[in-house]
Enzyme design. Structure first.
Site, mmCIF file in Angstrom:
data_model
loop_
_atom_site.group_PDB
_atom_site.id
_atom_site.type_symbol
_atom_site.label_atom_id
_atom_site.label_comp_id
_atom_site.label_asym_id
_atom_site.label_seq_id
_atom_site.Cartn_x
_atom_site.Cartn_y
_atom_site.Cartn_z
ATOM 1 N N ASP A 135 -7.661 1.292 -13.847
ATOM 2 C CA ASP A 135 -7.497 1.383 -12.665
ATOM 3 C C ASP A 135 -7.527 -0.048 -11.927
ATOM 4 O O ASP A 135 -8.088 -0.962 -12.691
ATOM 5 C CB ASP A 135 -8.709 2.207 -12.210
ATOM 6 C CG ASP A 135 -8.548 2.281 -10.402
ATOM 7 O OD1 ASP A 135 -7.349 2.648 -9.925
ATOM 8 O OD2 ASP A 135 -9.344 2.118 -9.787
ATOM 9 N N ASP A 160 -8.188 -1.176 -7.885
ATOM 10 C CA ASP A 160 -9.153 -1.181 -7.009
ATOM 11 C C ASP A 160 -10.391 -0.810 -7.232
ATOM 12 O O ASP A 160 -10.454 0.511 -7.622
ATOM 13 C CB ASP A 160 -8.504 -0.742 -5.588
ATOM 14 C CG ASP A 160 -7.409 -1.023 -5.084
ATOM 15 O OD1 ASP A 160 -7.398 -1.814 -3.916
ATOM 16 O OD2 ASP A 160 -6.285 -0.869 -5.849
ATOM 17 N N ASP A 166 -13.192 3.943 -11.706
ATOM 18 C CA ASP A 166 -14.253 3.883 -10.639
ATOM 19 C C ASP A 166 -14.790 5.134 -10.059
ATOM 20 O O ASP A 166 -15.482 5.102 -9.188
ATOM 21 C CB ASP A 166 -14.462 2.620 -10.148
ATOM 22 C CG ASP A 166 -13.391 2.751 -8.929
ATOM 23 O OD1 ASP A 166 -13.809 2.636 -7.703
ATOM 24 O OD2 ASP A 166 -12.191 2.863 -9.308
#
Length: 221
Positions: free
Chosen positions: A7, A9, A170
């Site tokens: 991922d 961001d 995250d």
């Protein structure tokens, strides 16, 4: 080929300050002060531009009207695109971790909820786009995370093998994406939610990027 998909961001880079600055620019243009705080509202930043605008308008008016959000969203995107890397930084050790994986023969790619064009621009300006064999954004396909298709396509374009791949992220969206694709989910404990992501029961949780190599080896070889 064994494959690690990241991922963007909150996983590879802390983009929150530039995202919040773009939202505040919208409110400043409307004649208001900064409605979002870079520290207190960091987690909201990773939920996207509309979430930040919604929070700002709710503080301004006591409620958020979707027509206001729709009206300001293009201005948010334009400002963010022009100022995408003013405060954004890769997390400590992220580049080194990617380079180690490449040196050890892993295919590497990105699967992000960020629009593809913005993601391409950001990774290029951070000087690391060349390290990733693929980049799939929110608008690359007709579906986005947590659908499995963007992850599967990121693996394919990187030249990898889905049956020997995993996703590093995250958020709950990343866990759901990995589950949908039938691959392990590794979450970072230094993102916007910190160690709180342990509640999502990932296959592994890393406190820093030095720990990634061992985890990847254990999960996919």
């Amino acid at each position: 080929m064994k494959t690690v998909i990241f991922d963007l961001d909150g996983t590879l880079a802390d983009t929150s300050a530039d995202l919040i600055a773009a939202a505040n620019a919208c409110f400043s243009r409307l004649g208001h002060g900064d409605m979002l705080d870079p520290a207190a509202d960091k987690l909201t930043a990773f939920h996207g531009g509309r979430a930040m605008l919604r929070l700002g308008f709710s503080r301004l008016n006591g409620q958020a009207v979707e027509t206001d959000i729709d009206r300001e969203f293009p201005a948010f995107i334009a400002y963010y695109g022009d100022n995408i890397d003013h405060q954004t930084r890769l997390y400590p050790g992220a580049r080194d971790a990617v380079e180690r994986l490449l040196a050890n023969g892993y295919a590497i790619g990105i699967c992000t909820s960020k629009p593809e064009g913005l993601a391409e621009t950001l990774m290029d300006r951070l000087g690391v786009r060349h390290l990733f064999g693929s980049l799939i954004g929110a608008d690359t396909l007709l579906v986005r995370k947590p659908d499995a298709a963007p992850f599967v396509e990121a693996v394919r374009r990187a030249g990898g093998d889905r049956t020997r791949s995993l996703l590093v992220g995250d958020t709950e969206t990343d866990v759901k994406t990995a589950r949908a694709a039938g691959v392990p989910a590794v979450l970072v404990g230094f993102g916007p939610e910190g160690g709180g992501v342990a509640r999502l029961n990932p296959d592994a949780l890393i406190a820093d990027y030095l720990a990634l190599d061992k985890v990847v080896s254990e999960l996919i070889g």
